[in-house]
Design a protein around this motif. Structure first.
Motif, PDB file in Angstrom:
ATOM      1  N   PHE A  61      75.773  31.657 -14.615  1.00  0.00           N
ATOM      2  CA  PHE A  61      75.436  32.898 -15.309  1.00  0.00           C
ATOM      3  C   PHE A  61      75.416  34.098 -14.353  1.00  0.00           C
ATOM      4  CE2 PHE A  61      72.178  35.966 -16.501  1.00  0.00           C
ATOM      5  CZ  PHE A  61      72.625  36.345 -17.757  1.00  0.00           C
ATOM      6  N   SER A  65      77.904  37.312 -14.273  1.00  0.00           N
ATOM      7  CA  SER A  65      77.316  38.626 -14.456  1.00  0.00           C
ATOM      8  C   SER A  65      77.758  39.566 -13.326  1.00  0.00           C
ATOM      9  CB  SER A  65      75.795  38.463 -14.507  1.00  0.00           C
ATOM     10  OG  SER A  65      75.148  39.610 -14.068  1.00  0.00           O
ATOM     11  N   GLN A  68      81.358  40.519 -13.783  1.00  0.00           N
ATOM     12  CA  GLN A  68      81.518  41.535 -14.825  1.00  0.00           C
ATOM     13  C   GLN A  68      81.184  42.930 -14.296  1.00  0.00           C
ATOM     14  OE1 GLN A  68      81.564  41.502 -18.538  1.00  0.00           O
ATOM     15  NE2 GLN A  68      80.534  43.414 -18.978  1.00  0.00           N
ATOM     16  N   ARG A  69      80.096  43.030 -13.527  1.00  0.00           N
ATOM     17  CA  ARG A  69      79.708  44.339 -12.995  1.00  0.00           C
ATOM     18  C   ARG A  69      80.726  44.843 -11.981  1.00  0.00           C
ATOM     19  NH1 ARG A  69      75.182  41.576 -12.506  1.00  0.00           N
ATOM     20  NH2 ARG A  69      74.977  41.809 -10.253  1.00  0.00           N
ATOM     21  N   PHE A 322      75.082  54.409 -11.487  1.00  0.00           N
ATOM     22  CA  PHE A 322      74.467  53.746 -12.638  1.00  0.00           C
ATOM     23  C   PHE A 322      75.429  53.383 -13.760  1.00  0.00           C
ATOM     24  CE2 PHE A 322      70.739  55.667 -10.707  1.00  0.00           C
ATOM     25  CZ  PHE A 322      69.836  54.631 -10.799  1.00  0.00           C
ATOM     26  N   LYS A 323      76.290  54.291 -14.156  1.00  0.00           N
ATOM     27  CA  LYS A 323      77.060  54.077 -15.389  1.00  0.00           C
ATOM     28  C   LYS A 323      78.058  52.945 -15.216  1.00  0.00           C
ATOM     29  CE  LYS A 323      75.308  57.504 -17.786  1.00  0.00           C
ATOM     30  NZ  LYS A 323      74.425  57.209 -18.916  1.00  0.00           N
ATOM     31  N   ARG A 324      78.411  52.343 -16.322  1.00  0.00           N
ATOM     32  CA  ARG A 324      79.255  51.155 -16.260  1.00  0.00           C
ATOM     33  C   ARG A 324      80.692  51.469 -15.920  1.00  0.00           C
ATOM     34  NH1 ARG A 324      78.065  48.244 -21.781  1.00  0.00           N
ATOM     35  NH2 ARG A 324      79.495  46.752 -20.910  1.00  0.00           N
TER      36      ARG A 324
ATOM     37  N   ASP C 238      65.402  45.595 -17.080  1.00  0.00           N
ATOM     38  CA  ASP C 238      66.125  45.456 -15.825  1.00  0.00           C
ATOM     39  C   ASP C 238      67.105  44.288 -15.927  1.00  0.00           C
ATOM     40  OD1 ASP C 238      66.350  46.658 -13.296  1.00  0.00           O
ATOM     41  OD2 ASP C 238      65.433  44.898 -12.366  1.00  0.00           O
ATOM     42  N   PHE C 239      66.634  43.194 -16.494  1.00  0.00           N
ATOM     43  CA  PHE C 239      67.470  42.007 -16.645  1.00  0.00           C
ATOM     44  C   PHE C 239      68.642  42.273 -17.584  1.00  0.00           C
ATOM     45  CE2 PHE C 239      68.666  37.886 -18.317  1.00  0.00           C
ATOM     46  CZ  PHE C 239      68.713  37.113 -17.167  1.00  0.00           C
ATOM     47  N   ARG C 242      71.237  44.720 -16.175  1.00  0.00           N
ATOM     48  CA  ARG C 242      72.033  44.222 -15.049  1.00  0.00           C
ATOM     49  C   ARG C 242      72.925  43.044 -15.456  1.00  0.00           C
ATOM     50  NH1 ARG C 242      70.501  45.645 -10.448  1.00  0.00           N
ATOM     51  NH2 ARG C 242      68.293  45.417 -10.950  1.00  0.00           N
ATOM     52  N   HIS C 243      72.317  42.097 -16.177  1.00  0.00           N
ATOM     53  CA  HIS C 243      73.028  40.830 -16.373  1.00  0.00           C
ATOM     54  C   HIS C 243      73.646  40.651 -17.756  1.00  0.00           C
ATOM     55  CE1 HIS C 243      71.754  39.482 -12.486  1.00  0.00           C
ATOM     56  NE2 HIS C 243      70.490  39.666 -12.776  1.00  0.00           N
ATOM     57  N   LEU C 244      73.279  41.487 -18.701  1.00  0.00           N
ATOM     58  CA  LEU C 244      73.770  41.257 -20.061  1.00  0.00           C
ATOM     59  C   LEU C 244      74.507  42.476 -20.617  1.00  0.00           C
ATOM     60  CD1 LEU C 244      70.658  39.367 -21.468  1.00  0.00           C
ATOM     61  CD2 LEU C 244      72.812  38.385 -20.729  1.00  0.00           C
ATOM     62  N   ARG C 245      75.234  43.156 -19.738  1.00  0.00           N
ATOM     63  CA  ARG C 245      75.889  44.396 -20.186  1.00  0.00           C
ATOM     64  C   ARG C 245      77.010  44.157 -21.169  1.00  0.00           C
ATOM     65  NH1 ARG C 245      76.832  47.845 -14.760  1.00  0.00           N
ATOM     66  NH2 ARG C 245      74.730  47.767 -13.955  1.00  0.00           N
ATOM     67  N   VAL C 289      72.689  52.908 -17.846  1.00  0.00           N
ATOM     68  CA  VAL C 289      73.902  52.130 -17.559  1.00  0.00           C
ATOM     69  C   VAL C 289      74.822  52.040 -18.772  1.00  0.00           C
ATOM     70  CG1 VAL C 289      72.761  50.760 -15.780  1.00  0.00           C
ATOM     71  CG2 VAL C 289      72.840  49.904 -18.101  1.00  0.00           C
TER      72      VAL C 289
END
Lengths: 477, 83, 356
Positions: A61, A65, A68-69, A322-324, C238-239, C242-245, C289
Motif C-alpha cells: 500500500f 501510494s 502515485q504521488r 502541496f497541489k497534486r 493527513d493520512f 497523503r496516501h489516498l489521493r 492537495v
C-alpha cells in the motif's frame, strides 16, 4: 522495511527531510544519522511509513501510494494549449532593461507577414487541444491591432474555451483595444514598476508619459476591474530595497496580486548593468534578502485589512509543494519538456520553448529555436533541450531537499554563464530558489498565525487561520 | 584554518571519495589528508568551526549513502512509469 | 450523488388473489378505497394497508405473495435508488445506524427485473450490512446487469474487507460504473480497528484500497465525525491526503441517530455547530492537495460560510425533516435538514441553528 529515496537540509529550526514525491517533515540530526544507516526503532519506521518515506515491501500500500504521488509530481500535461505569440518586435517605448531587444516603432521587417499569419492560424487549427491560452507579447503587440483582432476572432470560433492575454506597455490606449476587451475572455497584462518616479526612470523616461500610462491603466481598471487587468513590476538591482514601496504602490492601485520579479540577464539589461550582474551569487543573495523583507511587509499588510495581495512566486512554490498536479509553470517543474504544453511563436515565425529562449536568440547569443511555422518542430533539438531540463538526474540537484518542487533554468544559466554545464549551486536560479524555498519552509515550520494566514491565502486563494497541513515534526527523543 | 580528525566506520568507506569531491567543489580551501589505517581522516578548511566542518562532511557521506542505497527503488519506480 | 436512500418500505397486503412466485412491477394504476390502497399488479388488483400519497405511479414494487407483502424498492421520482442486500456484517461499528443481523435478501432475479424498469442513467445503491459477504452471487449479477444496462451506475457501500488480487477481473471492467463507498475512521490501525470492532480491519482495508487504486476504481471515502474520531481527525486527514489521493472525494459525515448511534448518542455526538474547527482543518488539508471533500448530514447553517459549498443535501427526502425555525431560512431548499430520527435527540443535538 525499506526507505524511499530522500533528501535533507539543515534549517535554523532543525533538519528538513523531503522525498522526490514531495512529502516533507522536520526532525533533527539524531534521526538523520539513524536514517542514513537504516538503524531505526519500530515507532520511527511507523512514523516514516505514515509520512510517506518508507514501505514494508515494494508493491504494498505505502509503495503504491508513494508511486502515485511521484507520478503526480512528474506528470506533464501533453497537450499544447498555451502559446505565446509575438506578432511584432516593434515597440513605441524603450525601457532601459528591455529584455526582448525591441526594435523601433518605424523599423520595417519585424512583423508577422500575411503568410506567417496564415501559417499560424493553420497551426492552431491542427492542435489537438480544444482549449487554448494565447498570450500576445512583443514588442508592443497593440501596434498590430489588426493581427490581434483576426487571430482572436479565429480562435473564438476554433476553440471550445479560449483565453487571450495581451501584454502591452499601454503607452497608447486605442479604441480598438477597448473594443477587443469587450469580450470577457480577453485579459490585459501590463508593466508597472511601482511608484511613478520609478516607472518614469525605467520605462517611459518622462513624467508626462507616465501620467498618460497611469490614466490608461485607471480607465481600464475602472471599466474591467482587477480580474481582467494584471500588472507586474520589473525590479533592477539598485531598486531591490524598494520592494515594500512597490508593494504599497500596487495596494494603492487596488490590485490583488503582484509578481515580484527581478530583471533577468537578457536584452538591454545585459548592457545596462554588467558589473552588478557579474557576481550571480551575491546578487541572488541580495534578491532573496530583499524578497524576504518585502514579504514580511506584504504579510503584515494583509493582516491589517484592505485588499489582500498575493505574490506570484510564493503561490507557485506553495502549489508545487502541496497541489497534486501543479506542473504547468515551466520555470518550476522537472522534467520540463519543450513544446509539450507551451510554445512561443516569434515575430519571424520561429518556435522557442519559452520567452527567455527567444531573448537569447535576439542578441545573437545562442539559437534556441526549436523549429518554425514553416518547417515544423526540430525534434533533435527538442530532445537535446529536454535532457538538460531534468533535475532528477542533474549532479547538482540529486541531493537537494527542494528537488521535488523545483526546476532547472538552463536558459538563465546560458545567459549568465554562456554554458549550461556549470555547477548549479552558484548559479542565479539555484541560489534564488534555494533562498525562496528556505523562506517558504521556515514559514511553514514556524507555526506563526500571521504566516499561516498568508500561506493559506497564497495556496488556496482565500486567507484563513485554519491550518492546512498536519503535524510534521518528529521528535526522536 | 580549521582542522578536524574524523573516525569513519568501515561501512562508510566507499562513500568517502565522492563526499570529498563534493566538499572540495563547494567549499573553497578545503583539503584532506590520506586516511590512516585506523579509519581516521584529517580535514582542513578555512573560515569554519570544527563542528560545522565535521557536520558538512558527514552530511555529504550520508547523502552519498542514501542516494546509493535507495537507487534501486528509485529506478524501479521510474521504470514503472515508462512501462 | 450523495443521497443515500434507505431502502425498503413494506406494505401489508389486505386482499389479493393467488399465492404465486414473487414478482416485480412498476406501479401504474392505483385508487384509494375504504379498505386501503388498491393497486394493479401482474397478478391482478391488490389492496394494501397504505395511505394515499405513500406510493406514486412509477414506483417499483416487489410483491411477495407468500409473505403477504408488497415492498417498494425504488421511488419513481428519484434518480438514485438503493437495495439492501443483507443485514449481516463482519464489522460491528460502534455507531452503526443499522446494527448487523443475520438477514439476507438474495433476490437476484427480482432485482434484475427491477433494474430493467429503471429510467435511463439511474444510480443503484447497493447497501448492507456488508454486500461483499454475498460476493459469490453479487459479482456475476453485477456483471450481468452491466451487460444488459450499461447506462446504469452502481454505488456499493462496502468495508473493502473481502477483496483479493483475483478480483481485478471484475473490478476493472466495472470501474467506470461502480462507485465504491468505503468507510475509514482513523489514520492508524489501533483507532480504526477499535471503532469497527475488528482486529486487523485497517490493514485489510488498506490492501483493499490498494487494489481499487490499481484498478482505477472510483472511490467515495466515508468518515464519521463523532467523539471517537474527533481527536484523530487531523491525523486522518493527513493520512487521506497523503496516501489516498486517488479517491474521487472524501465525505465527512455527521451521525444518523439510529441503531447504536441512537442508543449511545450522548457518548458519540459532537455538536459541530459549536465546534467546527477540527472539521475545517481536515477540509483545509484536503483542499491544500486538491482532494475533493463533501459534508453529509450537516444541516447547512451549522457549517461556517467558507465551507458551506461542501454541504450535500444527503438526508434522503423521505427521512428529511426541518425544525420550526427552519421556516425562516432562505436556503432550506438546498439544505439536507435533519433525520426524522433526530427528533428524539434534538435537545442533545445541534445547539446553534440559525436560519440563513
Amino acid at each position: 522495511m525499506k526507505l524511499f529515496p530522500f533528501q535533507f537540509r539543515t534549517l535554523s529550526s532543525g533538519v528538513l527531510f523531503s522525498n522526490p514525491a514531495g512529502d516533507f517533515f522536520q526532525s533533527d540530526e539524531r534521526l538523520l544519522g539513524r536514517m542514513a544507516v537504516g538503524d531505526l526503532q519500530p515507532t520511527e519506521w511507523a512514523f516514516l511509513q505514515r509520512q510517506g518515506f518508507a514501505c514494508e515491501d515494494p508493491g504494498d500500500f505505502y509503495y503504491n501510494s508513494f508511486r502515485q504521488r511521484l507520478h503526480e509530481k512528474k506528470a506533464i500535461p501533453n497537450r499544447l494549449n498555451y502559446i505565446i505569440a509575438v506578432p511584432t518586435l516593434r515597440c513605441d517605448l524603450s525601457c532601459r532593461y528591455c529584455q526582448v531587444s525591441r526594435v523601433g516603432e518605424k523599423v520595417q521587417g519585424y512583423d508577422w507577414s500575411e503568410e506567417t499569419l496564415a501559417r499560424f492560424l493553420s497551426f492552431l487549427d491542427h492542435l489537438e487541444s480544444s482549449t487554448l491560452k494565447l498570450e500576445f507579447q512583443g514588442g508592443e503587440p497593440i501596434l498590430r491591432m489588426d493581427l490581434l483582432e483576426r487571430i482572436i476572432a479565429h480562435c473564438q470560433e476554433r476553440f471550445d474555451a479560449a483565453e487571450f492575454v495581451i501584454c502591452t506597455a499601454l503607452n497608447t490606449l486605442p479604441n480598438r483595444l477597448l473594443r477587443l476587451m469587450a469580450q470577457d475572455n480577453v485579459y490585459l497584462s501590463t508593466s508597472l514598476d511601482g511608484p511613478s518616479e520609478l516607472h518614469s526612470r525605467n520605462r517611459t523616461r518622462s513624467p508626462e508619459a507616465t501620467r498618460r500610462f497611469e490614466n490608461h491603466l485607471r480607465r481600464l481598471l475602472d471599466s474591467f476591474g482587477p480580474e481582467r487587468i494584471h500588472f507586474l513590476p520589473t525590479v533592477m538591482p539598485n531598486d531591490f530595497h524598494r520592494l515594500p514601496e512597490i508593494i504599497d504602490a500596487y495596494r494603492a492601485w487596488g490590485c490583488d496580486g503582484i509578481y515580484l520579479r527581478s530583471a533577468s540577464f537578457h536584452g538591454f539589461a545585459r548592457k545596462q548593468l554588467p558589473t552588478e550582474m557579474a557576481d550571480q551569487s551575491a546578487l541572488a543573495d541580495r534578491w532573496v534578502a530583499a524578497y524576504s523583507v518585502a514579504m514580511e511587509h506584504l504579510f503584515r499588510c494583509n493582516t491589517e485589512g484592505g485588499p489582500m495581495i498575493r505574490e506570484f512566486n510564493l503561490s507557485q512554490m506553495l502549489r508545487r509543494i502541496f497541489k497534486r498536479s501543479a506542473n504547468h509553470h515551466v520555470d518550476l517543474r522537472s522534467p520540463n519538456p519543450a513544446a509539450r504544453d507551451a510554445l512561443l511563436v516569434n515575430w519571424d515565425g520561429r518556435f522557442y520553448p519559452s520567452d527567455e529562449a527567444r531573448m537569447l536568440a535576439a542578441i545573437g547569443h545562442s539559437d534556441l529555436s526549436i523549429g518554425s511555422l514553416a518547417c515544423g518542430y526540430d525534434q533533435e533539438k527538442i530532445a537535446q533541450l529536454n535532457w538538460n531540463q531534468m533535475n532528477e538526474v542533474h549532479e547538482s540537484c540529486i541531493h537537494c531537499v527542494y528537488q521535488a518542487y523545483c526546476g532547472i533554468d538552463m536558459i538563465d544559466d546560458l545567459a549568465r554563464c554562456d554554458r549550461i554545464d556549470v555547477p548549479k549551486e552558484g548559479s542565479w536560479f539555484c541560489r534564488v530558489q534555494m533562498g525562496l524555498f528556505d523562506f517558504v519552509f521556515n514559514k511553514l515550520l514556524g507555526n506563526n498565525p500571521v504566516d499561516l494566514f498568508n500561506l493559506s491565502g497564497h495556496l488556496n486563494g482565500h486567507f484563513s487561520h485554519t491550518p492546512f497541513y498536519g503535524r510534521f515534526y518528529y521528535d526522536p527523543a | 584554518m580549521c582542522r578536524v580528525s574524523i573516525n569513519i566506520h568501515q561501512s562508510f568507506h566507499i562513500f568517502i571519495a565522492p563526499a570529498l569531491v563534493r566538499l572540495g567543489a563547494m567549499c573553497s580551501g578545503f583539503q584532506w589528508e590520506e586516511m590512516r589505517s585506523d579509519g581516521t581522516l584529517i580535514l582542513q578548511a578555512p573560515d569554519v568551526t570544527p563542528e560545522s566542518l565535521s557536520q558538512q562532511f558527514w552530511h555529504q557521506i550520508y547523502r552519498e549513502r542514501i542516494y546509493t542505497e535507495t537507487l534501486p527503488i528509485r529506478q524501479a519506480l521510474f521504470q514503472s512509469f515508462a512501462s | 450523488m450523495a443521497g443515500f436512500t434507505m431502502i425498503r418500505h413494506s406494505f401489508q397486503i389486505r386482499e389479493h388473489d393467488a399465492a404465486r412466485e414473487p414478482v416485480v412491477f412498476a406501479l401504474k394504476e392505483m385508487t384509494f378505497t375504504a379498505g386501503g390502497l388498491r393497486i394493479g399488479s401482474p397478478y391482478g388488483d391488490v389492496v394494501l394497508a397504505a395511505m394515499a400519497g405513500e406510493l406514486d405511479r412509477g414506483d417499483i414494487l416487489a410483491l411477495f405473495p407468500e409473505e403477504n407483502r408488497v415492498v417498494r424498492w425504488f421511488f419513481s421520482d428519484s434518480l438514485s435508488h438503493t437495495l439492501l442486500l443483507t443485514e449481516a456484517c463482519d464489522q460491528r461499528c460502534l455507531m452503526c445506524s443499522q446494527p448487523p443481523r443475520p438477514h439476507r435478501y438474495p433476490f437476484w432475479k427480482l432485482y434484475a427485473q427491477a433494474l430493467n424498469l429503471l429510467p435511463e442513467g439511474s444510480q443503484v445503491g447497493l447497501s448492507g450490512g456488508e454486500p461483499l459477504l454475498l460476493k459469490k452471487e453479487l459479482v456475476p449479477w453485477l456483471l450481468e446487469m452491466h451487460r444488459c444496462r450499461p447506462d446504469l451506475t452502481f454505488h456499493l457501500l462496502s468495508n473493502a474487507q473481502h477483496l483479493k488480487l483475483g478480483d481485478r477481473d471484475w473490478i476493472e471492467p466495472l470501474r467506470e460504473v461502480l462507485l465504491w463507498g468505503i468507510p475509514l475512521y482513523a489514520g492508524d490501525a489501533e483507532r480504526h480497528d477499535q471503532i469497527v470492532f475488528k482486529k486487523g480491519a485497517f490493514e485489510t482495508l488498506l490492501s483493499g484500497l490498494n487494489l481499487l487504486a490499481r484498478c482505477g476504481s472510483r472511490v467515495e471515502l466515508r468518515s464519521i465525525v463523532m467523539q471517537p474520531t474527533w481527536t484523530g481527525l487531523s491525523a486522518l486527514a493527513d493520512f487521506v491526503t497523503r496516501h489516498l489521493r486517488f479517491i474521487d472525494y472524501w465525505a465527512l459525515m455527521q451521525l444518523e441517530p439510529m441503531g447504536y448511534a441512537g442508543e449511545a448518542w450522548e457518548g458519540l455526538f459532537v455538536d459541530t455547530s459549536e465546534h467546527f474547527a477540527p472539521v475545517a482543518t481536515a477540509l483545509a488539508m484536503a483542499q491544500a492537495v486538491d482532494v475533493a471533500t463533501l459534508l453529509y448530514n450537516f444541516p447547512r447553517c451549522t457549517v461556517p460560510e467558507p465551507w458551506r459549498d461542501r454541504v450535500c443535501a444527503s438526508v434522503s427526502d423521505w427521512k428529511r425533516r426541518y425544525l420550526p425555525q427552519c421556516g425562516l431560512c432562505r436556503e432550506q431548499s438546498v439544505c439536507g435538514g435533519f433525520f426524522e430520527s433526530y427528533w428524539d435527540r434534538s435537545h442533545q443535538g445541534f445547539q446553534r441553528i440559525q436560519p440563513l
